[in-house]
Write a protein that holds these residues in place. Structure first.
Motif, PDB file in Angstrom:
ATOM      1  N   GLU A  80       0.827  -1.212   0.000  1.00  0.00           N
ATOM      2  CA  GLU A  80       0.000   0.000   0.000  1.00  0.00           C
ATOM      3  C   GLU A  80       0.859   1.259   0.000  1.00  0.00           C
ATOM      4  O   GLU A  80       0.564   2.220  -0.696  1.00  0.00           O
ATOM      5  N   THR A  81       1.911   1.247   0.809  1.00  0.00           N
ATOM      6  CA  THR A  81       2.653   2.498   1.011  1.00  0.00           C
ATOM      7  C   THR A  81       3.803   2.683   0.031  1.00  0.00           C
ATOM      8  O   THR A  81       4.163   3.809  -0.304  1.00  0.00           O
ATOM      9  N   PHE A  82       4.413   1.580  -0.418  1.00  0.00           N
ATOM     10  CA  PHE A  82       5.647   1.730  -1.186  1.00  0.00           C
ATOM     11  C   PHE A  82       5.496   2.408  -2.545  1.00  0.00           C
ATOM     12  O   PHE A  82       6.309   3.267  -2.887  1.00  0.00           O
ATOM     13  N   PRO A  83       4.455   2.044  -3.357  1.00  0.00           N
ATOM     14  CA  PRO A  83       4.399   2.651  -4.698  1.00  0.00           C
ATOM     15  C   PRO A  83       4.459   4.179  -4.669  1.00  0.00           C
ATOM     16  O   PRO A  83       5.172   4.790  -5.466  1.00  0.00           O
ATOM     17  N   ALA A  84       3.762   4.798  -3.710  1.00  0.00           N
ATOM     18  CA  ALA A  84       3.783   6.267  -3.633  1.00  0.00           C
ATOM     19  C   ALA A  84       5.188   6.766  -3.303  1.00  0.00           C
ATOM     20  O   ALA A  84       5.674   7.738  -3.890  1.00  0.00           O
ATOM     21  N   LYS A  85       5.831   6.061  -2.375  1.00  0.00           N
ATOM     22  CA  LYS A  85       7.200   6.452  -2.011  1.00  0.00           C
ATOM     23  C   LYS A  85       8.124   6.350  -3.206  1.00  0.00           C
ATOM     24  O   LYS A  85       9.011   7.175  -3.417  1.00  0.00           O
ATOM     25  N   TRP A  86       7.934   5.285  -3.986  1.00  0.00           N
ATOM     26  CA  TRP A  86       8.807   5.071  -5.140  1.00  0.00           C
ATOM     27  C   TRP A  86       8.625   6.189  -6.159  1.00  0.00           C
ATOM     28  O   TRP A  86       9.573   6.677  -6.760  1.00  0.00           O
ATOM     29  N   GLU A  87       7.348   6.600  -6.363  1.00  0.00           N
ATOM     30  CA  GLU A  87       7.091   7.684  -7.323  1.00  0.00           C
ATOM     31  C   GLU A  87       7.712   8.989  -6.816  1.00  0.00           C
ATOM     32  O   GLU A  87       8.230   9.782  -7.599  1.00  0.00           O
ATOM     33  N   ALA A 139      20.448   3.314 -25.119  1.00  0.00           N
ATOM     34  CA  ALA A 139      21.830   3.750 -25.242  1.00  0.00           C
ATOM     35  C   ALA A 139      22.798   2.917 -24.414  1.00  0.00           C
ATOM     36  O   ALA A 139      23.982   2.879 -24.696  1.00  0.00           O
ATOM     37  N   GLY A 140      22.301   2.258 -23.376  1.00  0.00           N
ATOM     38  CA  GLY A 140      23.196   1.488 -22.523  1.00  0.00           C
ATOM     39  C   GLY A 140      24.070   2.362 -21.650  1.00  0.00           C
ATOM     40  O   GLY A 140      25.120   1.923 -21.192  1.00  0.00           O
ATOM     41  N   ASP A 141      23.664   3.597 -21.409  1.00  0.00           N
ATOM     42  CA  ASP A 141      24.475   4.467 -20.561  1.00  0.00           C
ATOM     43  C   ASP A 141      23.961   4.456 -19.122  1.00  0.00           C
ATOM     44  O   ASP A 141      23.003   3.757 -18.797  1.00  0.00           O
ATOM     45  N   THR A 142      24.612   5.247 -18.288  1.00  0.00           N
ATOM     46  CA  THR A 142      24.257   5.249 -16.869  1.00  0.00           C
ATOM     47  C   THR A 142      22.797   5.588 -16.647  1.00  0.00           C
ATOM     48  O   THR A 142      22.121   4.978 -15.824  1.00  0.00           O
ATOM     49  N   TYR A 143      22.290   6.535 -17.417  1.00  0.00           N
ATOM     50  CA  TYR A 143      20.897   6.959 -17.251  1.00  0.00           C
ATOM     51  C   TYR A 143      19.941   5.824 -17.619  1.00  0.00           C
ATOM     52  O   TYR A 143      18.941   5.601 -16.939  1.00  0.00           O
ATOM     53  N   ASP A 144      20.251   5.104 -18.671  1.00  0.00           N
ATOM     54  CA  ASP A 144      19.390   3.994 -19.072  1.00  0.00           C
ATOM     55  C   ASP A 144      19.389   2.891 -18.026  1.00  0.00           C
ATOM     56  O   ASP A 144      18.355   2.275 -17.752  1.00  0.00           O
ATOM     57  N   ARG A 145      20.557   2.643 -17.453  1.00  0.00           N
ATOM     58  CA  ARG A 145      20.614   1.616 -16.409  1.00  0.00           C
ATOM     59  C   ARG A 145      19.744   2.030 -15.227  1.00  0.00           C
ATOM     60  O   ARG A 145      19.022   1.217 -14.651  1.00  0.00           O
ATOM     61  N   TYR A 146      19.812   3.313 -14.905  1.00  0.00           N
ATOM     62  CA  TYR A 146      18.967   3.830 -13.820  1.00  0.00           C
ATOM     63  C   TYR A 146      17.488   3.671 -14.168  1.00  0.00           C
ATOM     64  O   TYR A 146      16.695   3.172 -13.365  1.00  0.00           O
ATOM     65  N   MET A 147      17.127   4.062 -15.397  1.00  0.00           N
ATOM     66  CA  MET A 147      15.720   4.020 -15.795  1.00  0.00           C
ATOM     67  C   MET A 147      15.181   2.593 -15.832  1.00  0.00           C
ATOM     68  O   MET A 147      14.045   2.340 -15.441  1.00  0.00           O
ATOM     69  N   VAL A 148      16.008   1.660 -16.326  1.00  0.00           N
ATOM     70  CA  VAL A 148      15.562   0.264 -16.383  1.00  0.00           C
ATOM     71  C   VAL A 148      15.271  -0.239 -14.969  1.00  0.00           C
ATOM     72  O   VAL A 148      14.246  -0.886 -14.721  1.00  0.00           O
ATOM     73  N   ARG A 149      16.133   0.111 -14.031  1.00  0.00           N
ATOM     74  CA  ARG A 149      15.901  -0.349 -12.651  1.00  0.00           C
ATOM     75  C   ARG A 149      14.650   0.292 -12.065  1.00  0.00           C
ATOM     76  O   ARG A 149      13.869  -0.368 -11.375  1.00  0.00           O
ATOM     77  N   GLN A 150      14.450   1.590 -12.361  1.00  0.00           N
ATOM     78  CA  GLN A 150      13.251   2.256 -11.854  1.00  0.00           C
ATOM     79  C   GLN A 150      12.000   1.504 -12.323  1.00  0.00           C
ATOM     80  O   GLN A 150      11.100   1.236 -11.546  1.00  0.00           O
ATOM     81  N   GLU A 151      11.987   1.159 -13.611  1.00  0.00           N
ATOM     82  CA  GLU A 151      10.793   0.526 -14.163  1.00  0.00           C
ATOM     83  C   GLU A 151      10.670  -0.920 -13.658  1.00  0.00           C
ATOM     84  O   GLU A 151       9.563  -1.400 -13.416  1.00  0.00           O
ATOM     85  N   GLU A 152      11.788  -1.588 -13.478  1.00  0.00           N
ATOM     86  CA  GLU A 152      11.714  -2.978 -13.008  1.00  0.00           C
ATOM     87  C   GLU A 152      11.097  -3.069 -11.628  1.00  0.00           C
ATOM     88  O   GLU A 152      10.428  -4.059 -11.302  1.00  0.00           O
ATOM     89  N   VAL A 153      11.332  -2.053 -10.817  1.00  0.00           N
ATOM     90  CA  VAL A 153      10.712  -2.054  -9.490  1.00  0.00           C
ATOM     91  C   VAL A 153       9.194  -2.010  -9.640  1.00  0.00           C
ATOM     92  O   VAL A 153       8.470  -2.740  -8.968  1.00  0.00           O
ATOM     93  N   ARG A 154       8.704  -1.178 -10.568  1.00  0.00           N
ATOM     94  CA  ARG A 154       7.242  -1.108 -10.786  1.00  0.00           C
ATOM     95  C   ARG A 154       6.714  -2.463 -11.264  1.00  0.00           C
ATOM     96  O   ARG A 154       5.640  -2.904 -10.855  1.00  0.00           O
TER      97      ARG A 154
END
Lengths: 176, 412
Positions: B198-205, B272-287
């Motif tokens: 219940e609480t985590f998704p909001a925190k993640w956003e 691109a396989g750069d640092t930002y993409d790695r970050y974004m992939v992890r963000q989405e994988e959590v969702r």
């Protein structure tokens, strides 16, 4: 048509004849042996052949079988994976216990670099044409290859040690 | 490792410096990054050849916390190897535990009840969430954004409380048994999971808003440490780092284990396989992980919490004291007289940072004849040199945290 184990087997036997042997499918994973001399050629073929397309080296590791005859005491095990058809194979190379040598796969898969160094570090297997074959996890001054079976771990129950130095003395024990 | 290694590297670099100075007159220098440096999370040594603030060449030394797990494993009964797997990727140890049990179950031919499989999925996805959470929040810290890290670590604490309720431990969990769980999950576990969901998704956003479109963060991460898909495959990348390069390889989809085929989820990929993409992939994988847990909670079947395999699963203690059969099984398991098939098996799970594989050779005894851990970190960390070459020193730190290199897994 998805690639199945029989097709792989037939293709390999057609090309390598008696250099490949001992085909088996434990838990559905095609496993076979190849002679040390043809290992590089075989893995190159697995990677570049238009039907086989094993594009990924999942894993590379060594193993020691001191009970085998001298020519088969050490082994290198490769796990390859074809991502397009989702098929895996396991390739084994048995090597001489005293003079273990096999060609390096670094020119085919960059990931083999450290894995071969690790295998050298633990088993003393020499990978020919490796760009920088030296120890990786153990210290450079080390002289033995510790994952070989002749190096047992210390027996936890041994009694020849002086327990006083290890903090294992029961309170009522006579120290003399 | 030792001083000797760095001496060799430094000698070679000294020669390089001389050559380079003769060429164009610029001055190069050697910088020792690590082994213990506050900016590298864990014990890694990188000897860098620097041209001002740019990295010309780098040489890695690993093995500072090598603990010979593979050797120890050859001397331990199967069920005593789980604590070793905990200590590999300690940010997501339940995945390692479950991977090891599944390898054993594959070897022993144990059928696991659906309920156990779903419970495993829940705990593995929770572990993935914490793993990605740690990686991404630390990436923020390394680029100078401490707030997100401080906020989101509260959520990690909640997941660790769930682990604690399940098995009693928080970080090195040693959860589960062959065939299932050591005990059924108590109502408190379920309550904590529901509360977390219940609480985590909001925190993640909220965390996402702090970093994702933050200009400073984006400037630091975009176009640094990029690797092409082709090179990533050749270097043996797996997991989020490979997906950031645009390859949708995920073992949960490719070789589903533990009923992952029952759940609907997407595999996020970058370009691109750069640092930002790695970050974004992890963000989405959590969702996506949250999505899987939600489905697992909804569809949770009824049934036993462990498989009916008396040969491998310890009987309840009361029965050991009161019934002959239970006593016999207890004795056989503890004294190592259980039947184990001869054979070799490879099993892999999608770990926090890639394909975590177990290659087990059994000769029928109670200990493995050979056990090899395919540790994703160890395999992809060798590309680090290539990724940081030509970049700035401060980028190298970010690239390392975005790759999520865990020293425990690297050195095993």
């Amino acid at each position: 048509m998805a690639l199945d184990n029989n097709t792989i087997k037939e293709l390999l036997i057609a090309k390598f004849a008696d250099k490949v042997s001992a085909f088996d499918e434990p838990w559905g994973l095609l496993t076979f042996e190849v002679t040390a001399g043809s290992a590089h050629e075989l893995i190159h073929f697995l990677k570049d052949d238009a039907t086989l397309r094993f594009n990924f080296m999942t894993d590379l590791c060594g193993a020691h079988f001191p009970e085998n005859e001298k020519e088969r005491q050490l082994s290198v095990i490769y796990h390859l994976h074809n991502w397009l058809d989702n098929v895996r194979v396991r390739v084994k190379v048995y090597l001489d216990g005293e003079n273990p040598e096999v060609d390096s796969m670094v020119d085919l898969f960059s990931s083999a670099n450290w894995q071969e160094r690790e295998t050298y570090d633990f088993y003393g297997i020499i990978f020919k044409n490796h760009p920088d074959l030296k120890r990786i996890l153990n210290m450079d001054e080390m002289v033995s290859f510790p994952m070989r079976k002749e190096f047992p771990l210390e027996d936890q129950g041994r009694t020849d040690k002086d327990d006083r130095y290890f903090g294992r003395v029961p309170l009522n024990q006579n120290l003399n | 490792m030792s001083i000797a290694t760095s001496d060799v590297i430094q000698k070679r670099y000294n020669e390089l410096i001389k050559e380079k100075e003769n060429e164009d007159g610029s001055e190069l220098s050697i910088l020792n990054l690590g082994p213990t440096h506050p900016a590298t999370h864990g014990i890694f040594q990188n000897v860098l050849l620097m041209d001002g603030e740019k990295i010309v060449d780098a040489e890695q030394t690993v093995g500072y916390i090598h603990r010979a797990f593979e050797k120890i494993a050859e001397n331990r009964p199967f069920y005593q190897i789980t604590p070793l797997t905990d200590r590999m990727n300690y940010c997501s140890s339940p995945i390692n535990n479950m991977g090891w049990w599944m390898t054993l179950e594959k070897l022993l031919g144990v059928e696991v009840p659906k309920r156990v499989q779903y419970m495993r999925v829940i705990v593995m996805e929770l572990a993935r969430i914490t793993d990605h959470l740690i990686c991404n929040s630390i990436l923020g810290v390394d680029s100078g954004a401490f707030t997100g890290f401080l906020h989101i670590f509260q959520a990690r604490e909640e997941v660790y409380e769930i682990y604690e309720e399940i098995c009693g431990a928080r970080l090195t969990t040693n959860m589960g048994r062959i065939g299932g769980w050591e005990r059924d999950w108590s109502p408190a576990v379920w309550a904590k999971i529901h509360k977390f969901m219940e609480t985590f998704p909001a925190k993640w956003e909220e965390f996402d808003q702090l970093l994702t479109r933050n200009t400073i963060f984006m400037n630091r991460c975009l176009h640094t440490g990029a690797i092409s898909a082709e090179k990533a495959i050749s270097y043996g990348f797996t997991g989020p780092n490979l997906r950031a390069a645009g390859v949708d390889y995920d073992i949960r989809k490719m070789n589903p284990y533990s009923s992952y085929e029952d759940f609907e989820f997407d595999v996020p990929v970058g370009t691109a396989g750069d640092t930002y993409d790695r970050y974004m992939v992890r963000q989405e994988e959590v969702r996506q992980s949250l999505r899987i847990i939600r489905q697992a909670l909804e569809k949770m079947p009824e049934g036993p919490y462990h498989a009916d395999v008396p040969d491998y699963y310890l009987p309840p203690k009361q029965e050991v004291y009161s019934s002959m059969e239970a006593l016999i099984y207890h004795f056989k398991i503890v004294m190592g007289e259980i039947p184990v098939p001869v054979g070799e098996v490879y099993h892999c799970v999608e770990g926090g940072n890639g394909e975590l594989g177990f290659y087990l050779v059994s000769n029928g005894s109670r200990v493995p004849y050979r056990l090899h851990f395919r540790r994703p970190c160890f395999i992809y960390y060798q590309a680090f040199t290539e990724m940081i070459k030509g970049g700035y020193l401060s980028d190298a730190i970010l690239i390392m945290s975005s790759m999520n290199v865990i020293a425990g897994e690297l050195d095993a």
